[in-house]
Structures are given as structure tokens and as C-alpha cells.
Design a protein around this motif. Sequence first.
Motif, PDB file in Angstrom:
ATOM      1  N   GLY A  37      56.001  48.374  35.512  1.00 15.68           N
ATOM      2  CA  GLY A  37      55.718  47.270  36.424  1.00 15.68           C
ATOM      3  C   GLY A  37      54.340  46.688  36.204  1.00 15.68           C
ATOM      4  N   ALA A  38      53.329  47.537  36.022  1.00 15.88           N
ATOM      5  CA  ALA A  38      51.969  47.055  35.805  1.00 15.88           C
ATOM      6  C   ALA A  38      51.836  46.278  34.507  1.00 15.88           C
ATOM      7  CB  ALA A  38      50.999  48.240  35.799  1.00 15.88           C
ATOM      8  N   THR A  39      52.709  46.562  33.551  1.00 21.48           N
ATOM      9  CA  THR A  39      52.657  45.866  32.258  1.00 21.48           C
ATOM     10  C   THR A  39      53.299  44.493  32.321  1.00 21.48           C
ATOM     11  OG1 THR A  39      52.703  47.976  31.088  1.00 21.48           O
ATOM     12  CG2 THR A  39      53.290  46.019  29.815  1.00 21.48           C
ATOM     13  N   TYR A  40      54.370  44.355  33.073  1.00 19.65           N
ATOM     14  CA  TYR A  40      55.171  43.133  32.988  1.00 19.65           C
ATOM     15  C   TYR A  40      55.162  42.269  34.250  1.00 19.65           C
ATOM     16  CZ  TYR A  40      56.959  45.213  28.711  1.00 19.65           C
ATOM     17  OH  TYR A  40      57.054  45.763  27.458  1.00 19.65           O
ATOM     18  N   LEU A  41      54.683  42.774  35.370  1.00 22.81           N
ATOM     19  CA  LEU A  41      54.618  41.934  36.557  1.00 22.81           C
ATOM     20  C   LEU A  41      53.571  40.842  36.372  1.00 22.81           C
ATOM     21  CD1 LEU A  41      54.857  44.443  39.541  1.00 22.81           C
ATOM     22  CD2 LEU A  41      56.535  42.724  38.880  1.00 22.81           C
ATOM     23  N   PRO A  42      53.834  39.638  36.870  1.00 20.80           N
ATOM     24  CA  PRO A  42      52.851  38.556  36.722  1.00 20.80           C
ATOM     25  C   PRO A  42      51.623  38.797  37.593  1.00 20.80           C
ATOM     26  CG  PRO A  42      54.694  37.850  38.099  1.00 20.80           C
ATOM     27  CD  PRO A  42      55.070  39.186  37.551  1.00 20.80           C
ATOM     28  N   PHE A  88      43.115  46.762  32.852  1.00 25.00           N
ATOM     29  CA  PHE A  88      42.999  46.004  31.608  1.00 25.00           C
ATOM     30  C   PHE A  88      43.493  44.568  31.780  1.00 25.00           C
ATOM     31  CE2 PHE A  88      45.214  44.556  27.728  1.00 25.00           C
ATOM     32  CZ  PHE A  88      44.100  44.372  26.925  1.00 25.00           C
ATOM     33  N   ARG A  89      44.612  44.397  32.483  1.00 25.40           N
ATOM     34  CA  ARG A  89      45.198  43.064  32.627  1.00 25.40           C
ATOM     35  C   ARG A  89      44.476  42.198  33.651  1.00 25.40           C
ATOM     36  NH1 ARG A  89      51.154  42.666  34.074  1.00 25.40           N
ATOM     37  NH2 ARG A  89      50.694  40.515  33.481  1.00 25.40           N
ATOM     38  N   GLU A  91      36.209  45.586  30.066  1.00 21.40           N
ATOM     39  CA  GLU A  91      34.903  45.944  30.596  1.00 21.40           C
ATOM     40  C   GLU A  91      34.977  47.101  31.590  1.00 21.40           C
ATOM     41  OE1 GLU A  91      33.436  42.285  32.164  1.00 21.40           O
ATOM     42  OE2 GLU A  91      32.640  41.619  30.243  1.00 21.40           O
ATOM     43  N   MET A  92      35.710  46.913  32.693  1.00 23.95           N
ATOM     44  CA  MET A  92      35.764  47.958  33.704  1.00 23.95           C
ATOM     45  C   MET A  92      36.515  49.177  33.202  1.00 23.95           C
ATOM     46  SD  MET A  92      34.733  49.054  36.526  1.00 23.95           S
ATOM     47  CE  MET A  92      34.066  47.684  37.441  1.00 23.95           C
ATOM     48  N   LEU A  93      37.505  48.964  32.357  1.00 27.33           N
ATOM     49  CA  LEU A  93      38.223  50.094  31.775  1.00 27.33           C
ATOM     50  C   LEU A  93      37.271  50.983  30.986  1.00 27.33           C
ATOM     51  CD1 LEU A  93      41.744  50.008  30.181  1.00 27.33           C
ATOM     52  CD2 LEU A  93      39.890  51.165  28.983  1.00 27.33           C
TER      53      LEU A  93
END
Length: 244
Positions: free
Chosen positions: A69-74, A131-132, A138-140
Amino acid sequence: MRSWSIGAIGLAGLAAIVGASYSSPEALLAVGVLTAVGVGIGWPHFLGIPARKTLAVLIGLPGVGSAIGATYLPAPGFLDWTPSFMAAGVMAVFVMQLIRGTGQAQRLESTLGSCAGVMLSCLGAGWIACFRFNGVREMLLVAAISAAIALLAGLIRWPDRVVAPLGVIGAGLAGPLAGLVFSDIAVLPAVIVGVVVGAVLVSFRRLVILRGESLSFAAALGMGLGPVAAVGSLAYFIDKLLIF
């Protein structure tokens, strides 16, 4: 396995997350899925509870769903599915314990501990969201470097009253230094990330000390990756609250 192996596994997990962030979103997703699976497999072994294979599935699957979900949710709802996966995982744990029936060994410990494992598994999706969120690392990077310093401090075989403050202070100092070197993140958010990450990781170290037993590889895997997964979501929300 000895307790230092937990820190080594955590450092390897952090290295995989940072490396994948420089590769592709799919690579970061793969690391997120593997982290959730590792937590699912290892957490029941660390707790020493029965029905480990079933609980591994119930703990790991919600984390896999959260990572997807975190990868593909807008944007901006990267973690919108995460609470639902957590709830589904917790309900599945309760249903499983009901099926086991009354009078089973360690039923309460198994229920509470497995629910905590579900949360840890799902929180790993925060690294992907981090990341997204602003499209950069930066924060990662700040969170990963702070976590690495806290884990390295945890490898020192000194009393916990010394290592715990050392880990928190070291992570708190590493955060702004990493921010100055690798990004233009303000000092205050970087310090907060470092201190919070350090506090979480040294708290998990205390759990290992209280357990006081030799760990299997599976138990070390779950305990090494669990706190690393948790600090991903912490970094994301601090990033969201203090920077934008």
C-alpha cells in the motif's frame, strides 16, 4: 546466538533499506516485504510462544500488505491502508486464539505479544512512505544513520544504565550531523528524529536483556528487524509534522 547478533541483523536491515532507496521503488518494496516476513517469522520465536507457524503468517501478512500500500497508494495517503492492515492482523490473532480454545498454554502472552508483532510488521511501511513523501532520501538517511549509531552503541557490552543514554545521545547527535552532510534538513527535526529513534532502539535492547536467554537465529531475526521497522514510521511522521 549471542545478543550482539541482533544489532548486526538490524544494521544489515538498515543497509538494505538505504541501498534499495538508491535503486528503485520496487527494490525498496522488496526489502519492506522481506522485513515484514522476517518480523513475522522471528517475533513468535523471540516471545517463545506456541503456534509459531500460524502466528508468523498472521504477523507477516499485514506488514506485506502495508508495504504494498505504501508503494502504490497515491500521495499523500501513503499509509492510509496501514491502520486497516493492523486491525485485520489483530483481529486475526484474536480469532486464532479463540480457535485454540481456553486453557491453552501462554494464551494471554501469545495474544498480546502477537498484536505487538503485527504493529511492528506494519510500521515498516513507514520507510517506503518516508522515501515517497518528498521524493528524496533526506529524512530516510538521517533516520537510518541515527538508528545505526544507536544499534552500534547497543553492541557495547556495558551496563544498560550506561549504554542507554549513550545510544540516545549518540543518535541525537548523529541526526543533525547527517542532516548537515547529506541534506538541508533543519537541525531541530534532525535532532528529534535522532533522539526518538535512539530511545526506541535502546528500549528494545532492554527487552533482550530482560529475556536473558540464548536466542535462536529466528528469534534474533525478529528482534533485529522489529525495531528497525518501527523507526521507519517514526521518521515519516516526524518528517511530515516538522518539515512540511
